[in-house]
Design a protein around this motif. Sequence first.
Motif, PDB file in Angstrom:
ATOM      1  N   GLU A  73       0.836  -1.209   0.000  1.00  0.00           N
ATOM      2  CA  GLU A  73       0.000   0.000   0.000  1.00  0.00           C
ATOM      3  C   GLU A  73       0.866   1.253   0.000  1.00  0.00           C
ATOM      4  O   GLU A  73       0.628   2.196  -0.759  1.00  0.00           O
ATOM      5  N   LYS A  74       1.904   1.244   0.823  1.00  0.00           N
ATOM      6  CA  LYS A  74       2.801   2.397   0.900  1.00  0.00           C
ATOM      7  C   LYS A  74       3.529   2.611  -0.427  1.00  0.00           C
ATOM      8  O   LYS A  74       3.591   3.735  -0.946  1.00  0.00           O
ATOM      9  N   LYS A  75       4.059   1.527  -0.991  1.00  0.00           N
ATOM     10  CA  LYS A  75       4.814   1.638  -2.233  1.00  0.00           C
ATOM     11  C   LYS A  75       3.924   2.066  -3.401  1.00  0.00           C
ATOM     12  O   LYS A  75       4.340   2.873  -4.239  1.00  0.00           O
ATOM     13  N   LEU A  76       2.708   1.537  -3.461  1.00  0.00           N
ATOM     14  CA  LEU A  76       1.790   1.929  -4.532  1.00  0.00           C
ATOM     15  C   LEU A  76       1.380   3.396  -4.400  1.00  0.00           C
ATOM     16  O   LEU A  76       1.294   4.112  -5.393  1.00  0.00           O
ATOM     17  N   ALA A  77       1.148   3.840  -3.168  1.00  0.00           N
ATOM     18  CA  ALA A  77       0.771   5.241  -2.959  1.00  0.00           C
ATOM     19  C   ALA A  77       1.908   6.175  -3.388  1.00  0.00           C
ATOM     20  O   ALA A  77       1.678   7.213  -4.017  1.00  0.00           O
ATOM     21  N   GLN A  78       3.146   5.796  -3.054  1.00  0.00           N
ATOM     22  CA  GLN A  78       4.297   6.603  -3.454  1.00  0.00           C
ATOM     23  C   GLN A  78       4.448   6.628  -4.970  1.00  0.00           C
ATOM     24  O   GLN A  78       4.714   7.679  -5.561  1.00  0.00           O
ATOM     25  N   ALA A  79       4.278   5.464  -5.600  1.00  0.00           N
ATOM     26  CA  ALA A  79       4.396   5.392  -7.057  1.00  0.00           C
ATOM     27  C   ALA A  79       3.298   6.224  -7.724  1.00  0.00           C
ATOM     28  O   ALA A  79       3.544   6.881  -8.737  1.00  0.00           O
ATOM     29  N   GLY A  80       2.102   6.215  -7.159  1.00  0.00           N
ATOM     30  CA  GLY A  80       1.008   7.020  -7.691  1.00  0.00           C
ATOM     31  C   GLY A  80       1.275   8.504  -7.529  1.00  0.00           C
ATOM     32  O   GLY A  80       0.978   9.302  -8.420  1.00  0.00           O
ATOM     33  N   ALA A  81       1.848   8.885  -6.401  1.00  0.00           N
ATOM     34  CA  ALA A  81       2.141  10.294  -6.147  1.00  0.00           C
ATOM     35  C   ALA A  81       3.236  10.812  -7.078  1.00  0.00           C
ATOM     36  O   ALA A  81       3.216  11.974  -7.492  1.00  0.00           O
ATOM     37  N   LYS A  82       4.187   9.950  -7.425  1.00  0.00           N
ATOM     38  CA  LYS A  82       5.301  10.359  -8.286  1.00  0.00           C
ATOM     39  C   LYS A  82       5.019  10.118  -9.767  1.00  0.00           C
ATOM     40  O   LYS A  82       5.906  10.268 -10.604  1.00  0.00           O
ATOM     41  N   ASN A  83       3.795   9.689 -10.093  1.00  0.00           N
ATOM     42  CA  ASN A  83       3.385   9.415 -11.467  1.00  0.00           C
ATOM     43  C   ASN A  83       4.178   8.290 -12.126  1.00  0.00           C
ATOM     44  O   ASN A  83       4.312   8.245 -13.342  1.00  0.00           O
ATOM     45  N   THR A  84       4.706   7.368 -11.306  1.00  0.00           N
ATOM     46  CA  THR A  84       5.327   6.178 -11.873  1.00  0.00           C
ATOM     47  C   THR A  84       4.229   5.317 -12.474  1.00  0.00           C
ATOM     48  O   THR A  84       4.390   4.753 -13.554  1.00  0.00           O
ATOM     49  N   ILE A  85       3.117   5.212 -11.742  1.00  0.00           N
ATOM     50  CA  ILE A  85       1.893   4.623 -12.274  1.00  0.00           C
ATOM     51  C   ILE A  85       0.776   5.624 -12.006  1.00  0.00           C
ATOM     52  O   ILE A  85       0.940   6.526 -11.189  1.00  0.00           O
ATOM     53  N   HIS A  86      -0.333   5.475 -12.681  1.00  0.00           N
ATOM     54  CA  HIS A  86      -1.431   6.418 -12.502  1.00  0.00           C
ATOM     55  C   HIS A  86      -1.987   6.296 -11.089  1.00  0.00           C
ATOM     56  O   HIS A  86      -2.049   5.204 -10.527  1.00  0.00           O
ATOM     57  N   LYS A  87      -2.370   7.429 -10.518  1.00  0.00           N
ATOM     58  CA  LYS A  87      -2.865   7.484  -9.144  1.00  0.00           C
ATOM     59  C   LYS A  87      -4.070   6.570  -8.929  1.00  0.00           C
ATOM     60  O   LYS A  87      -4.151   5.847  -7.934  1.00  0.00           O
ATOM     61  N   LYS A  88      -5.001   6.582  -9.869  1.00  0.00           N
ATOM     62  CA  LYS A  88      -6.206   5.761  -9.728  1.00  0.00           C
ATOM     63  C   LYS A  88      -5.900   4.284  -9.938  1.00  0.00           C
ATOM     64  O   LYS A  88      -6.555   3.433  -9.342  1.00  0.00           O
ATOM     65  N   ALA A  89      -4.915   3.977 -10.758  1.00  0.00           N
ATOM     66  CA  ALA A  89      -4.508   2.579 -10.943  1.00  0.00           C
ATOM     67  C   ALA A  89      -3.914   2.040  -9.647  1.00  0.00           C
ATOM     68  O   ALA A  89      -4.184   0.902  -9.252  1.00  0.00           O
ATOM     69  N   ALA A  90      -3.125   2.875  -8.964  1.00  0.00           N
ATOM     70  CA  ALA A  90      -2.549   2.482  -7.680  1.00  0.00           C
ATOM     71  C   ALA A  90      -3.657   2.237  -6.661  1.00  0.00           C
ATOM     72  O   ALA A  90      -3.648   1.231  -5.940  1.00  0.00           O
ATOM     73  N   SER A  91      -4.613   3.133  -6.625  1.00  0.00           N
ATOM     74  CA  SER A  91      -5.734   3.010  -5.700  1.00  0.00           C
ATOM     75  C   SER A  91      -6.539   1.748  -5.983  1.00  0.00           C
ATOM     76  O   SER A  91      -6.942   1.027  -5.065  1.00  0.00           O
ATOM     77  N   ARG A  92      -6.745   1.460  -7.256  1.00  0.00           N
ATOM     78  CA  ARG A  92      -7.507   0.278  -7.655  1.00  0.00           C
ATOM     79  C   ARG A  92      -6.787  -1.007  -7.231  1.00  0.00           C
ATOM     80  O   ARG A  92      -7.402  -1.949  -6.721  1.00  0.00           O
ATOM     81  N   LYS A  93      -5.468  -1.038  -7.413  1.00  0.00           N
ATOM     82  CA  LYS A  93      -4.699  -2.223  -7.025  1.00  0.00           C
ATOM     83  C   LYS A  93      -4.740  -2.431  -5.508  1.00  0.00           C
ATOM     84  O   LYS A  93      -4.899  -3.562  -5.038  1.00  0.00           O
ATOM     85  N   ILE A  94      -4.617  -1.357  -4.753  1.00  0.00           N
ATOM     86  CA  ILE A  94      -4.698  -1.442  -3.293  1.00  0.00           C
ATOM     87  C   ILE A  94      -6.048  -2.001  -2.884  1.00  0.00           C
ATOM     88  O   ILE A  94      -6.153  -2.892  -2.034  1.00  0.00           O
ATOM     89  N   SER A  95      -7.095  -1.487  -3.502  1.00  0.00           N
ATOM     90  CA  SER A  95      -8.454  -1.920  -3.190  1.00  0.00           C
ATOM     91  C   SER A  95      -8.641  -3.404  -3.469  1.00  0.00           C
ATOM     92  O   SER A  95      -9.198  -4.149  -2.650  1.00  0.00           O
ATOM     93  N   ARG A  96      -8.171  -3.863  -4.613  1.00  0.00           N
ATOM     94  CA  ARG A  96      -8.340  -5.263  -4.989  1.00  0.00           C
ATOM     95  C   ARG A  96      -7.559  -6.197  -4.078  1.00  0.00           C
ATOM     96  O   ARG A  96      -8.042  -7.275  -3.710  1.00  0.00           O
ATOM     97  N   LEU A  97      -6.337  -5.781  -3.706  1.00  0.00           N
ATOM     98  CA  LEU A  97      -5.545  -6.623  -2.805  1.00  0.00           C
ATOM     99  C   LEU A  97      -6.152  -6.686  -1.413  1.00  0.00           C
ATOM    100  O   LEU A  97      -6.171  -7.738  -0.764  1.00  0.00           O
TER     101      LEU A  97
END
Length: 87
Positions: free
Chosen positions: A55-79
């Motif tokens: 969750e922490k790593k995905l949120a950081q990647a979303g904030a830095k635009n490594t991956i899209h913010k909503k894609a990160a949120s979606r992955k966190i939700s699914r996991l």
Amino acid sequence: MANIKSAKKRIKVIETKTGFNKSKKSAIKTYITKFEAALDDNKIDEAKELLKTIEKKLAQAGAKNTIHKKAASRKISRLTKKLNNAI
């Protein structure tokens, strides 16, 4: 190949950022694989700890635009949903 000095610099910067982004994405994928393996082995406590890290790593990647913010949120939700269903 670029002839202008600033264009040459941009190429170097892009290569550096691409490498950084690839390593971040790879690390996230590795953690997700470990998380799913822990769920398959019914190691719920280990899966919870891995989910916090993911969750922490995905949120950081979303904030830095490594991956899209909503894609990160979606992955966190699914996991999280997978973990809750396993419990």
